[in-house]
Structure formats: C-alpha cells, structure tokens
Scaffold this motif. Structure first.
Motif, PDB file in Angstrom:
ATOM      1  N   MET A   1     -48.948  26.004  -2.958  1.00 52.30           N
ATOM      2  CA  MET A   1     -49.799  27.112  -3.375  1.00 52.30           C
ATOM      3  C   MET A   1     -49.367  28.415  -2.687  1.00 52.30           C
ATOM      4  O   MET A   1     -48.852  28.390  -1.557  1.00 52.30           O
ATOM      5  CB  MET A   1     -51.254  26.801  -3.050  1.00 52.30           C
ATOM      6  CG  MET A   1     -51.831  25.670  -3.894  1.00 52.30           C
ATOM      7  SD  MET A   1     -51.886  26.054  -5.663  1.00 52.30           S
ATOM      8  CE  MET A   1     -53.288  27.184  -5.701  1.00 52.30           C
ATOM      9  N   PRO A   2     -49.581  29.563  -3.347  1.00 46.65           N
ATOM     10  CA  PRO A   2     -49.065  30.843  -2.842  1.00 46.65           C
ATOM     11  C   PRO A   2     -49.503  31.187  -1.428  1.00 46.65           C
ATOM     12  O   PRO A   2     -48.737  31.797  -0.673  1.00 46.65           O
ATOM     13  CB  PRO A   2     -49.620  31.854  -3.852  1.00 46.65           C
ATOM     14  CG  PRO A   2     -49.839  31.073  -5.094  1.00 46.65           C
ATOM     15  CD  PRO A   2     -50.249  29.707  -4.655  1.00 46.65           C
ATOM     16  N   PHE A   3     -50.739  30.822  -1.044  1.00 51.51           N
ATOM     17  CA  PHE A   3     -51.245  31.272   0.252  1.00 51.51           C
ATOM     18  C   PHE A   3     -50.606  30.561   1.439  1.00 51.51           C
ATOM     19  O   PHE A   3     -50.877  30.904   2.585  1.00 51.51           O
ATOM     20  CB  PHE A   3     -52.773  31.119   0.304  1.00 51.51           C
ATOM     21  CG  PHE A   3     -53.283  29.753  -0.073  1.00 51.51           C
ATOM     22  CD1 PHE A   3     -53.346  28.733   0.852  1.00 51.51           C
ATOM     23  CD2 PHE A   3     -53.707  29.505  -1.374  1.00 51.51           C
ATOM     24  CE1 PHE A   3     -53.823  27.481   0.499  1.00 51.51           C
ATOM     25  CE2 PHE A   3     -54.190  28.257  -1.737  1.00 51.51           C
ATOM     26  CZ  PHE A   3     -54.252  27.237  -0.801  1.00 51.51           C
ATOM     27  N   HIS A   4     -49.737  29.587   1.176  1.00 45.49           N
ATOM     28  CA  HIS A   4     -49.030  28.911   2.273  1.00 45.49           C
ATOM     29  C   HIS A   4     -47.776  29.680   2.701  1.00 45.49           C
ATOM     30  O   HIS A   4     -47.170  29.336   3.714  1.00 45.49           O
ATOM     31  CB  HIS A   4     -48.642  27.493   1.864  1.00 45.49           C
ATOM     32  CG  HIS A   4     -49.791  26.542   1.792  1.00 45.49           C
ATOM     33  ND1 HIS A   4     -50.522  26.153   2.893  1.00 45.49           N
ATOM     34  CD2 HIS A   4     -50.356  25.903   0.730  1.00 45.49           C
ATOM     35  CE1 HIS A   4     -51.469  25.309   2.527  1.00 45.49           C
ATOM     36  NE2 HIS A   4     -51.399  25.153   1.217  1.00 45.49           N
ATOM     37  N   PHE A   5     -47.361  30.668   1.918  1.00 44.95           N
ATOM     38  CA  PHE A   5     -46.123  31.393   2.204  1.00 44.95           C
ATOM     39  C   PHE A   5     -46.392  32.698   2.942  1.00 44.95           C
ATOM     40  O   PHE A   5     -47.450  33.308   2.789  1.00 44.95           O
ATOM     41  CB  PHE A   5     -45.383  31.709   0.897  1.00 44.95           C
ATOM     42  CG  PHE A   5     -44.939  30.487   0.137  1.00 44.95           C
ATOM     43  CD1 PHE A   5     -43.799  29.799   0.514  1.00 44.95           C
ATOM     44  CD2 PHE A   5     -45.676  30.021  -0.947  1.00 44.95           C
ATOM     45  CE1 PHE A   5     -43.393  28.669  -0.191  1.00 44.95           C
ATOM     46  CE2 PHE A   5     -45.287  28.893  -1.649  1.00 44.95           C
ATOM     47  CZ  PHE A   5     -44.136  28.214  -1.264  1.00 44.95           C
ATOM     48  N   GLN A   6     -45.400  33.116   3.719  1.00 40.12           N
ATOM     49  CA  GLN A   6     -45.433  34.428   4.339  1.00 40.12           C
ATOM     50  C   GLN A   6     -45.097  35.487   3.277  1.00 40.12           C
ATOM     51  O   GLN A   6     -44.437  35.177   2.277  1.00 40.12           O
ATOM     52  CB  GLN A   6     -44.422  34.503   5.494  1.00 40.12           C
ATOM     53  CG  GLN A   6     -44.705  33.539   6.636  1.00 40.12           C
ATOM     54  CD  GLN A   6     -46.034  33.819   7.311  1.00 40.12           C
ATOM     55  OE1 GLN A   6     -46.385  34.965   7.560  1.00 40.12           O
ATOM     56  NE2 GLN A   6     -46.781  32.755   7.591  1.00 40.12           N
ATOM     57  N   PRO A   7     -45.528  36.736   3.477  1.00 39.60           N
ATOM     58  CA  PRO A   7     -45.314  37.770   2.455  1.00 39.60           C
ATOM     59  C   PRO A   7     -43.850  37.971   2.075  1.00 39.60           C
ATOM     60  O   PRO A   7     -43.556  38.342   0.934  1.00 39.60           O
ATOM     61  CB  PRO A   7     -45.894  39.030   3.108  1.00 39.60           C
ATOM     62  CG  PRO A   7     -46.922  38.522   4.063  1.00 39.60           C
ATOM     63  CD  PRO A   7     -46.361  37.233   4.590  1.00 39.60           C
TER      64      PRO A   7
END
Length: 209
Positions: A103-109
């Motif tokens: 899911m997207p929120f597991h990645f750093q910007p």
C-alpha cells in the motif's frame, strides 16, 4: 499489505512556457527511467520448484531479498505468487502496487513503489513485522499481511472473507514449498480460482517463452 490508512499528498502545478515545458518533460522522463531500471536477469535461487515460471523468474532476487529481511525465501515466494504472480508493475483497485502489492503509505516520499528492490524492502519488511508480532506463526503472519497486523489478535471468525481465503491459499502453498515439492494442489486450486489470469498478465509482461 492490505490494511488501509490515510495517504495524504498533493501535486503542485504551475505554468511554463511551451519550450521550457517540453524540455522539462524530457528531463523528467529521463530521470524517471533511471529510477525504473530494466528487469533483472533471471538467476537461480533457493525457492521450491512448485512456484509458477513467473515467480521463478525472480528466484535469485527472492533469495537475496529474503536474506536481507531475515525471512524464508519460500515464504516470500508464496506472498509474491498470490499478490502479483511476479508482475512488477501491477496495481490493485485499492492502490497496492508491485511485486508484493504494498500500500502507498508504506513508502517514503522519494521511493518508487514499483521498483522491485524498493517494493521488496517494504513488502518483506512488513511480513517480517507480522512474523515478529505473531511469534513466528506463519498462518497469522499471512493474515496480517493481507488484512493488517491488527487482525492477528482477533478471532479468526471475525476476519474478512478475503483474508480467510488468502490464508487458505498461502498456508497450503507454503506447506508444500517447505517440503521442496515440485507440485502443489493448493497452488493449482488458486490458479483455477482466478490466479491463472494474473499469471498470464505477468507472463506477457516478463516476456517469458
């Protein structure tokens, strides 16, 4: 993983003169290409022969990623089999991306979710966290990977139907893989239940014979 959480973000836009905009686009495209290198050369790895050719393509990488994260490569291969069947750019309707459907929120910007190494880092890192939280119970870890680690402390009867199916497929495939089997009846069930379509997409993307 399949848990949901806010993923705030925005895109800032501004107008540029046409020539500058075109030049900026070319530079941005070149930079993006550098962030998304070509597919790795397939190499041998320490995973059971039962996994489909699309997952076997990543065998060497799976062995390396698993060693880095301290997880069993057959466990990582089982997750990849069900999540993406080895398709590195596939995305779910919920926004989960890449080989391990993270899911997207597991990645750093500044991270590229579809980058295989980055996707493995975040996906297998979450799997390791699930294993740590459940005392190494792979059944619960599969449930946590699909439904969020929080579900592992809840009664199984309260799990979502998707999570129960996921655990059914994963535990059977992993049990066979742990024995070094060349075939898995549970994997065949998963393929017949719809997994074959996912693998066909991966097969085409990876340009396998």
């Amino acid at each position: 993983s399949r848990e949901t959480a806010p993923s705030p973000g925005c895109l800032s836009g501004f107008l540029l003169p046409p020539f500058v905009a075109i030049l900026f686009g070319i530079v941005l495209a070149a930079f993006s290409f550098q962030l998304e290198p070509g597919l790795p050369t397939p190499s041998a790895g320490n995973i059971a022969p039962l996994f489909t050719p699309e997952v076997q393509f990543w065998a060497g990488s799976l062995t390396l990623w698993s060693a880095e994260q301290g997880v069993d490569p057959n466990l990582a291969a089982t997750i990849m089999q069900i999540e993406s069947c080895g398709h590195p750019t596939i995305r779910s309707s919920a926004g989960a991306a890449g080989l391990f459907q993270v899911m997207p929120f597991h990645f750093q910007p500044d991270e590229v979710p579809n980058h295989p190494n980055t996707n493995a880092l975040r996906g297998l890192g979450y799997l390791r966290e699930a294993l740590n939280q459940t005392g190494g119970d792979t059944r619960l870890a599969f449930a946590g990977y699909n439904g969020g680690i929080g579900v592992t402390v809840l009664p199984e009867s309260s799990w979502a139907e998707e999570t129960r199916r996921y655990v059914y497929w994963a535990t059977g495939i992993y049990a066979d893989a742990s024995l070094g089997a060349s075939q898995s009846a549970r994997l065949q069930e998963w393929l017949y239940a719809g997994g074959a379509s996912l693998c066909q997409q991966a097969h085409r993307y990876l340009n396998l014979p």
